[in-house]
Scaffold this motif. Structure first.
Motif, PDB file in Angstrom:
ATOM      1  N   VAL A  30     -69.840   3.452 -22.351  1.00 22.64           N
ATOM      2  CA  VAL A  30     -70.215   3.371 -23.784  1.00 22.64           C
ATOM      3  C   VAL A  30     -70.176   4.779 -24.367  1.00 22.64           C
ATOM      4  O   VAL A  30     -70.723   5.729 -23.764  1.00 22.64           O
ATOM      5  N   ILE A  31     -69.540   4.927 -25.528  1.00 24.52           N
ATOM      6  CA  ILE A  31     -69.500   6.226 -26.242  1.00 24.52           C
ATOM      7  C   ILE A  31     -69.937   6.001 -27.679  1.00 24.52           C
ATOM      8  O   ILE A  31     -69.864   4.881 -28.214  1.00 24.52           O
ATOM      9  N   THR A  32     -70.411   7.051 -28.298  1.00 26.97           N
ATOM     10  CA  THR A  32     -70.858   7.013 -29.701  1.00 26.97           C
ATOM     11  C   THR A  32     -69.891   7.833 -30.547  1.00 26.97           C
ATOM     12  O   THR A  32     -69.640   9.009 -30.256  1.00 26.97           O
ATOM     13  N   VAL A  33     -69.366   7.202 -31.573  1.00 23.91           N
ATOM     14  CA  VAL A  33     -68.374   7.825 -32.453  1.00 23.91           C
ATOM     15  C   VAL A  33     -68.977   7.958 -33.864  1.00 23.91           C
ATOM     16  O   VAL A  33     -69.564   6.984 -34.379  1.00 23.91           O
ATOM     17  N   LYS A  34     -68.863   9.156 -34.467  1.00 30.94           N
ATOM     18  CA  LYS A  34     -69.370   9.390 -35.828  1.00 30.94           C
ATOM     19  C   LYS A  34     -68.235   9.108 -36.800  1.00 30.94           C
ATOM     20  O   LYS A  34     -67.178   9.760 -36.738  1.00 30.94           O
ATOM     21  N   TYR A  70     -72.010   9.878 -43.029  1.00 30.66           N
ATOM     22  CA  TYR A  70     -71.468   9.524 -41.717  1.00 30.66           C
ATOM     23  C   TYR A  70     -72.334   8.432 -41.072  1.00 30.66           C
ATOM     24  O   TYR A  70     -73.543   8.337 -41.358  1.00 30.66           O
ATOM     25  N   LYS A  71     -71.711   7.694 -40.213  1.00 28.25           N
ATOM     26  CA  LYS A  71     -72.406   6.602 -39.504  1.00 28.25           C
ATOM     27  C   LYS A  71     -72.005   6.624 -38.030  1.00 28.25           C
ATOM     28  O   LYS A  71     -70.815   6.768 -37.705  1.00 28.25           O
ATOM     29  N   ASP A  72     -72.999   6.495 -37.132  1.00 27.59           N
ATOM     30  CA  ASP A  72     -72.735   6.462 -35.689  1.00 27.59           C
ATOM     31  C   ASP A  72     -72.384   5.027 -35.253  1.00 27.59           C
ATOM     32  O   ASP A  72     -73.146   4.088 -35.517  1.00 27.59           O
ATOM     33  N   VAL A  73     -71.258   4.900 -34.612  1.00 30.55           N
ATOM     34  CA  VAL A  73     -70.782   3.589 -34.146  1.00 30.55           C
ATOM     35  C   VAL A  73     -70.691   3.633 -32.609  1.00 30.55           C
ATOM     36  O   VAL A  73     -70.097   4.571 -32.059  1.00 30.55           O
ATOM     37  N   VAL A  74     -71.322   2.654 -31.979  1.00 26.94           N
ATOM     38  CA  VAL A  74     -71.286   2.558 -30.511  1.00 26.94           C
ATOM     39  C   VAL A  74     -70.022   1.803 -30.101  1.00 26.94           C
ATOM     40  O   VAL A  74     -69.790   0.673 -30.559  1.00 26.94           O
ATOM     41  N   GLU A 124     -67.768   0.335 -26.902  1.00 24.02           N
ATOM     42  CA  GLU A 124     -67.719  -0.002 -25.477  1.00 24.02           C
ATOM     43  C   GLU A 124     -66.300   0.177 -24.960  1.00 24.02           C
ATOM     44  O   GLU A 124     -65.342  -0.325 -25.545  1.00 24.02           O
ATOM     45  N   VAL A 125     -66.187   0.899 -23.879  1.00 21.51           N
ATOM     46  CA  VAL A 125     -64.879   1.171 -23.284  1.00 21.51           C
ATOM     47  C   VAL A 125     -64.538   0.037 -22.326  1.00 21.51           C
ATOM     48  O   VAL A 125     -65.296  -0.256 -21.386  1.00 21.51           O
ATOM     49  N   GLU A 126     -63.451  -0.629 -22.579  1.00 24.32           N
ATOM     50  CA  GLU A 126     -63.002  -1.740 -21.730  1.00 24.32           C
ATOM     51  C   GLU A 126     -62.025  -1.197 -20.686  1.00 24.32           C
ATOM     52  O   GLU A 126     -61.004  -0.603 -21.029  1.00 24.32           O
ATOM     53  N   ARG A 127     -62.395  -1.375 -19.408  1.00 19.55           N
ATOM     54  CA  ARG A 127     -61.557  -0.865 -18.329  1.00 19.55           C
ATOM     55  C   ARG A 127     -60.310  -1.720 -18.170  1.00 19.55           C
ATOM     56  O   ARG A 127     -60.397  -2.958 -18.107  1.00 19.55           O
TER      57      ARG A 127
END
Length: 523
Positions: A4-8, A16-20, A22-25
């Motif tokens: 999981v990463i957080t993108v601004k 700005y808004k923080d969006v979570v 999810e990284v799909e392998r």
């Protein structure tokens, strides 16, 4: 990379808004699409690859797999290729020596038909040699197989001869040194056979007073032989007395056992078996020799309390002997001087043990000892052959594993009637009459063994009989009818035995899915 990463993300100007995210392998290996290398730093950069799979191809209505596209018709075309060559000859300025030249004379011209004919003849010659090699190979294999068969038959013959010699030697040893009940049955059976032969000889050759004198002499000889057998039996009983007593006590003290649905045995001790174990331990204790004085007194005290439970003349005598031995032990008498007294105590205690263990009998009739005595005196039958035959039959039925019960209901005398009266003590196929080589097997192997579903064969014939899929495959119609008539006789006799009629009714009610046997019906 984390899961999981957080993108601004900039939603509005200066907001700005923080969006979570999810990284799909990816489950597949990403392909290498190239890249470049920084000349100054040397860092390599690879082109990115999409995580989604390739786009699925649209389903087309055009038939792509058919016989025409998968089948190619071969075409054979003959062609003659051109070949360039050259030669050199003598001319002005060039000399070519002809010393190595050869004069070529043309031979007979061979046509294509003649050429193919020659090839066919050569092929036939090759086939002859090939087939000859195969025939020699097969003949060699047949010779090896034949030699193996002859060696096997020779080994089997030697094995049978050795078994017969061993059986004769063992039977001779049993007659010379009888020890068990079966050995004495064999002696009495041989005595009866000899008496009948001598009686038949006297009846045929003598008459009147000479016949009576010969019968009296025969009676005297029989009496002497019976006396000799009796003396051997007395000596054997003396030698086997302790073994018989221990066998009786162990059998009485053994727990009850039965086979469960899973095939395992369940053991259970009852009050009778527990009491038998206590009496067996007491008897073994009083017969044990190497005990100290205190241990011997404890054994005598336990025995005294045990016999006091039954007030009778026998127990009173045992108690008196116990008190006498205890008094002698306290006086310091040596053990060697007490052997006779201890043996008398054990001898008197054993009948009380047998009485306590055998008082739960619920049947009325002759005991086993009376039956054995009647057999020795009158019938004189030897059941050793039928005992071995019954043991082999039960072992064979256990190997089928189809819950066959009839073979375990029969006794030696029942099997003797079946072999002698129904099957005439000989094989139905070869008329072989040696009981040691005969065995009762299933007539129809798809049904359980019973007196009306069996056949008497030799061991070799039984092996061939087991390999038959249908009875009509190996036997003729006449023999099948003959066997069915014997089955009818066996059914009429054995249906009167206790428990056999109920078993017959239960089996008749069950459906039978085995192969049908061609033949007449027997009622």
């Amino acid at each position: 990379m984390p899961d999981v990463i957080t993108v601004k993300v900039e939603t509005e100007p200066q907001r700005y808004k923080d969006v979570v995210v999810e990284v799909e392998r990816s489950t597949r290996k990403k392909p290498y699409l190239g890249g470049y290398r920084h000349k100054q730093t040397g860092v390599e950069f690879h082109h990115a690859s999409a995580q989604t799979g390739p786009k699925a191809r649209a389903i087309s209505n055009v038939e792509r797999y058919c016989r025409d596209t998968q089948t190619y018709q071969m075409k054979h075309i003959r062609q003659q290729t051109s070949e360039d060559t050259y030669t050199q000859m003598t001319k002005i300025g060039v000399y070519v020596s002809n010393m190595a030249d050869k004069l070529m004379i043309p031979r007979k011209y061979t046509t294509a038909e003649e050429y193919h004919k020659m090839i066919l003849e050569k092929v036939i010659v090759l086939q002859k040699y090939w087939r000859r090699w195969l025939a020699m190979k097969n003949v060699t294999k047949l010779k090896v197989d034949r030699q193996k068969r002859l060696d096997w038959e020779k080994q089997e013959e030697i094995k049978k001869r050795e078994e017969k010699e061993m059986r004769i030697k063992k039977e001779f040893e049993r007659r010379m040194n009888p020890k068990t009940k079966e050995d004495f049955d064999l002696l009495y059976s041989a005595l009866e056979k000899w008496r009948l032969e001598e009686l038949e000889k006297i009846d045929k050759t003598l008459s009147g007073a000479e016949r009576k004198a010969a019968l009296c002499q025969l009676l005297d000889q029989e009496t002497q032989l019976i006396g000799s057998i009796g003396r051997h039996k007395k000596d054997a009983d003396t030698d086997n007395r302790e073994k018989i007593i221990q066998s009786f006590l162990n059998k009485a003290a053994a727990p009850k056992k039965w086979r469960g649905p899973d095939g395992n045995f369940t053991h259970m001790d009852t009050p009778y078996t527990i009491r038998a174990q206590e009496l067996r331990d007491i008897y073994n204790s009083i017969c044990f020799k190497y005990l100290t004085q205190d241990e011997r007194l404890d054994v005598l005290l336990t025995l005294k309390h045990t016999v006091k439970e039954h007030d009778c003349k026998l127990t009173q005598e045992i108690i008196e002997l116990i008190d006498r031995e205890a008094d002698l032990l306290m006086r310091g008498v040596r053990d060697s001087n007490l052997e006779g007294l201890r043996k008398r105590i054990a001898t008197l205690f054993l009948p009380s043990v047998e009485f306590q263990l055998s008082t739960n009998s619920r049947t009325v009739g002759r005991c086993r000892k009376c039956r054995n005595l009647d057999n020795d005196a009158r019938t004189r039958q030897d059941y050793s052959h039928y005992r071995l035959m019954l043991r082999d039959l039960r072992r064979l039925e256990e190997s089928y594993g189809d819950d066959s019960k009839v073979a375990f209901l029969l006794q030696e005398n029942d099997l003797r009637y079946l072999v002698e009266k129904i099957w005439n003590s000989q094989s139905i196929v070869s008329a072989w009459d040696d009981l040691y080589d005969l065995i009762l097997v299933r007539w129809d192997k798809h049904r359980e063994w019973s007196p009306w579903n069996c056949v008497l064969l030799t061991k070799e014939e039984s092996s061939a009989h087991e390999r038959l899929e249908t009875l009509a495959e190996g036997y003729g119609r006449e023999l099948i009818h003959k066997v069915q008539r014997k089955h009818a006789l066996a059914r009429n006799y054995f249906s009167r035995l206790p428990g056999m009629s109920e078993h017959m009714r239960r089996r008749v009610a069950e459906p039978h899915d085995g192969p049908a046997v061609e033949g007449i019906s027997v009622n």
